[in-house]
Design an enzyme around this catalytic site. Structure first.
Site, PDB file in Angstrom:
ATOM      1  N   LYS A   1       0.833  -1.215   0.000  1.00  0.00           N
ATOM      2  CA  LYS A   1       0.000   0.000   0.000  1.00  0.00           C
ATOM      3  C   LYS A   1       0.867   1.264   0.000  1.00  0.00           C
ATOM      4  O   LYS A   1       0.688   2.160  -0.812  1.00  0.00           O
ATOM      5  CB  LYS A   1      -0.925   0.028   1.237  1.00  0.00           C
TER       6      LYS A   1
ATOM      7  N   ARG B   1     -10.137   0.092   8.767  1.00  0.00           N
ATOM      8  CA  ARG B   1      -9.650  -1.256   9.084  1.00  0.00           C
ATOM      9  C   ARG B   1     -10.629  -2.056   9.910  1.00  0.00           C
ATOM     10  O   ARG B   1     -10.324  -3.203  10.264  1.00  0.00           O
ATOM     11  CB  ARG B   1      -8.397  -1.111   9.917  1.00  0.00           C
TER      12      ARG B   1
ATOM     13  N   ARG C   1      12.105  -4.802   5.269  1.00  0.00           N
ATOM     14  CA  ARG C   1      11.767  -3.397   4.966  1.00  0.00           C
ATOM     15  C   ARG C   1      12.656  -2.418   5.743  1.00  0.00           C
ATOM     16  O   ARG C   1      12.968  -2.624   6.908  1.00  0.00           O
ATOM     17  CB  ARG C   1      10.301  -3.119   5.321  1.00  0.00           C
TER      18      ARG C   1
ATOM     19  N   ARG D   1      11.059  -0.396  11.298  1.00  0.00           N
ATOM     20  CA  ARG D   1       9.888  -0.154  12.134  1.00  0.00           C
ATOM     21  C   ARG D   1       9.882  -1.136  13.287  1.00  0.00           C
ATOM     22  O   ARG D   1      10.223  -2.300  13.109  1.00  0.00           O
ATOM     23  CB  ARG D   1       8.618  -0.334  11.280  1.00  0.00           C
TER      24      ARG D   1
ATOM     25  N   ARG E   1      -0.449  -8.754  13.703  1.00  0.00           N
ATOM     26  CA  ARG E   1      -1.000  -7.823  12.700  1.00  0.00           C
ATOM     27  C   ARG E   1      -1.826  -8.576  11.660  1.00  0.00           C
ATOM     28  O   ARG E   1      -2.887  -8.116  11.237  1.00  0.00           O
ATOM     29  CB  ARG E   1       0.139  -7.040  12.021  1.00  0.00           C
TER      30      ARG E   1
HETATM   31  P1  AP5 Z   1       4.877  -1.512   1.964  1.00  0.00           P
HETATM   32  O1  AP5 Z   1       4.370  -0.867   0.724  1.00  0.00           O
HETATM   33  O2  AP5 Z   1       5.671  -0.677   2.904  1.00  0.00           O
HETATM   34  O3  AP5 Z   1       3.678  -2.256   2.718  1.00  0.00           O
HETATM   35  P2  AP5 Z   1       2.296  -1.714   3.303  1.00  0.00           P
HETATM   36  O4  AP5 Z   1       1.182  -2.358   2.561  1.00  0.00           O
HETATM   37  O5  AP5 Z   1       2.297  -0.222   3.368  1.00  0.00           O
HETATM   38  O6  AP5 Z   1       2.353  -2.428   4.716  1.00  0.00           O
HETATM   39  P3  AP5 Z   1       2.393  -1.882   6.220  1.00  0.00           P
HETATM   40  O7  AP5 Z   1       3.192  -2.871   6.994  1.00  0.00           O
HETATM   41  O8  AP5 Z   1       2.766  -0.445   6.277  1.00  0.00           O
HETATM   42  O9  AP5 Z   1       0.889  -2.059   6.555  1.00  0.00           O
HETATM   43  P4  AP5 Z   1       0.246  -2.176   7.930  1.00  0.00           P
HETATM   44  O10 AP5 Z   1      -1.157  -2.174   7.502  1.00  0.00           O
HETATM   45  O11 AP5 Z   1       0.649  -3.314   8.763  1.00  0.00           O
HETATM   46  O12 AP5 Z   1       0.844  -0.926   8.728  1.00  0.00           O
HETATM   47  P5  AP5 Z   1       0.249   0.520   9.031  1.00  0.00           P
HETATM   48  O13 AP5 Z   1       1.376   1.454   8.985  1.00  0.00           O
HETATM   49  O14 AP5 Z   1      -0.964   0.781   8.226  1.00  0.00           O
HETATM   50  O15 AP5 Z   1       5.736  -2.790   1.529  1.00  0.00           O
HETATM   51  C1  AP5 Z   1       6.352  -3.629   2.487  1.00  0.00           C
HETATM   52  C2  AP5 Z   1       7.746  -4.058   2.002  1.00  0.00           C
HETATM   53  O16 AP5 Z   1       7.615  -4.840   0.817  1.00  0.00           O
HETATM   54  C3  AP5 Z   1       8.651  -2.876   1.641  1.00  0.00           C
HETATM   55  O17 AP5 Z   1       9.949  -3.182   2.040  1.00  0.00           O
HETATM   56  C4  AP5 Z   1       8.551  -2.789   0.102  1.00  0.00           C
HETATM   57  O18 AP5 Z   1       9.746  -2.291  -0.478  1.00  0.00           O
HETATM   58  C5  AP5 Z   1       8.307  -4.244  -0.281  1.00  0.00           C
HETATM   59  N1  AP5 Z   1       7.417  -4.361  -1.462  1.00  0.00           N
HETATM   60  C6  AP5 Z   1       6.326  -3.588  -1.779  1.00  0.00           C
HETATM   61  N2  AP5 Z   1       5.754  -4.010  -2.924  1.00  0.00           N
HETATM   62  C7  AP5 Z   1       6.484  -5.097  -3.340  1.00  0.00           C
HETATM   63  C8  AP5 Z   1       6.391  -5.983  -4.477  1.00  0.00           C
HETATM   64  N3  AP5 Z   1       5.423  -5.849  -5.401  1.00  0.00           N
HETATM   65  N4  AP5 Z   1       7.282  -6.991  -4.569  1.00  0.00           N
HETATM   66  C9  AP5 Z   1       8.269  -7.144  -3.620  1.00  0.00           C
HETATM   67  N5  AP5 Z   1       8.420  -6.339  -2.545  1.00  0.00           N
HETATM   68  C10 AP5 Z   1       7.536  -5.323  -2.401  1.00  0.00           C
HETATM   69  O19 AP5 Z   1      -0.223   0.340  10.542  1.00  0.00           O
HETATM   70  C11 AP5 Z   1       0.663   0.142  11.611  1.00  0.00           C
HETATM   71  C12 AP5 Z   1      -0.105   0.045  12.926  1.00  0.00           C
HETATM   72  O20 AP5 Z   1      -0.804   1.280  13.181  1.00  0.00           O
HETATM   73  C13 AP5 Z   1      -1.207  -1.023  12.973  1.00  0.00           C
HETATM   74  O21 AP5 Z   1      -0.694  -2.290  13.335  1.00  0.00           O
HETATM   75  C14 AP5 Z   1      -2.142  -0.438  14.042  1.00  0.00           C
HETATM   76  O22 AP5 Z   1      -1.638  -0.649  15.348  1.00  0.00           O
HETATM   77  C15 AP5 Z   1      -2.094   1.053  13.764  1.00  0.00           C
HETATM   78  N6  AP5 Z   1      -3.121   1.490  12.789  1.00  0.00           N
HETATM   79  C16 AP5 Z   1      -2.908   2.065  11.582  1.00  0.00           C
HETATM   80  N7  AP5 Z   1      -4.079   2.347  10.964  1.00  0.00           N
HETATM   81  C17 AP5 Z   1      -5.062   1.935  11.814  1.00  0.00           C
HETATM   82  C18 AP5 Z   1      -6.489   1.943  11.733  1.00  0.00           C
HETATM   83  N8  AP5 Z   1      -7.138   2.415  10.661  1.00  0.00           N
HETATM   84  N9  AP5 Z   1      -7.170   1.433  12.784  1.00  0.00           N
HETATM   85  C19 AP5 Z   1      -6.548   0.974  13.883  1.00  0.00           C
HETATM   86  N10 AP5 Z   1      -5.200   0.918  14.020  1.00  0.00           N
HETATM   87  C20 AP5 Z   1      -4.460   1.403  12.982  1.00  0.00           C
HETATM   88 ZN    ZN Z   2       2.302   1.135   4.967  1.00  0.00          ZN
END
Ligand code: AP5
Ligand code: ZN
Length: 211
Positions: free
Chosen positions: A13, A88, A127, A160, A171
């Site tokens: 994402k 979410r 990452r 992270r 997660r």
């Molecule tokens: P990347 O693009 O960084 O992944 P992402 O989908 O953004 O994954 P996240 O881990 O950021 O998602 P998340 O939902 O767990 O975390 P969030 O920050 O939202 O890609 C990952 C890696 O893969 C990178 O190294 C990239 O280079 C590589 N990659 C990408 N595409 C690729 C491809 N096609 N092929 C190969 N490699 C690839 O949330 C964190 C925390 O915040 C949650 O756990 C929760 O506690 C809280 N939180 C956030 N939002 C909410 C909400 N709405 N409600 C409640 N709690 C929330």
């Molecule tokens: Zn992300």
């Protein structure tokens, strides 16, 4: 356009968001990035969210709904926005729908990034992120020009705190139990994307889904 990006941790994402943002001139709103900034700044909201984030659980619906309510009203978001990591839970989705309906707006599309669970461990543990911009790299799949250094600013990259195999399990558990129902909630607007392919191929599918 108003678009939701939904999918498990590490599905891509945050990686795809900048391209969509520039091509369509949309605001990128990522609740995870906003919460990490609040944790780093030690604001009261950050202090409240920290524990849940580090354990891989979701923070409260009220906190994230409040963040999005405020962010979506910024003038630069008037043309539309990309929601990355929100909603979410079904409660968050319903509150978002109500909030937009009051403004005569609605969600246009929900992009569902599909990646099998077993591929996510390597994506997440490899990452590296540049905290100030939210840019992410991968030591194997998308390495920076110089290891540990951001390509554009030359600043150091970090890991992270929640990017370890144990926290990833929590997660993923939260994703499957609380977030999959959001995909059903928006069933009529969902576009399924095979996101376990190289980044450029995923980007091409997104471009046609957004056309
Ligand atoms: P990347 O693009 O960084 O992944 P992402 O989908 O953004 O994954 P996240 O881990 O950021 O998602 P998340 O939902 O767990 O975390 P969030 O920050 O939202 O890609 C990952 C890696 O893969 C990178 O190294 C990239 O280079 C590589 N990659 C990408 N595409 C690729 C491809 N096609 N092929 C190969 N490699 C690839 O949330 C964190 C925390 O915040 C949650 O756990 C929760 O506690 C809280 N939180 C956030 N939002 C909410 C909400 N709405 N409600 C409640 N709690 C929330
Ligand atoms: Zn992300």
């Amino acid at each position: 356009k108003r678009v939701i990006l939904i999918g498990p941790p590490g599905c891509g994402k945050g990686t795809q968001s900048p391209r969509i943002k520039y091509e369509h001139c949309l605001c990128h709103l990522a609740t995870g990035d906003m919460l990490r900034a609040a944790v780093a700044a030690k604001t009261p909201l950050g202090l409240e969210a920290k524990k849940a984030m580090e354990s891989g659980a979701l923070v409260s619906d009220d906190i994230v709904v409040g963040l999005i309510e405020e962010a979506t009203q910024q003038p630069e978001c008037a043309k539309g926005f990309i929601l990355d990591g929100f909603p979410r839970t079904v409660v968050q989705a319903k509150k978002l729908d109500e909030m937009l309906a009051k403004r005569g707006q609605s969600i246009d599309k929900v992009l569902n990034f599909m990646v099998p669970d077993q591929l996510l461990v390597e994506r997440v543990t490899g990452r590296w992120v540049h905290p100030a911009s939210g840019r992410s790299y991968h030591e194997k799949f998308a390495p920076p020009k110089v290891a540990g250094v951001d390509d554009l600013t030359g600043e150091p990259l970090i890991k992270r705190k929640d990017d370890n195999a144990d926290t990833l399990k929590a997660r993923l558990g939260a994703f499957h139990s609380q977030t999959t129902p959001v995909i059903e909630h928006y069933a009529a607007k969902v576009v399924a994307l095979k996101a376990d392919r190289p980044q450029d191929e995923v980007a091409a599918s997104i471009a046609s889904a957004m056309a």
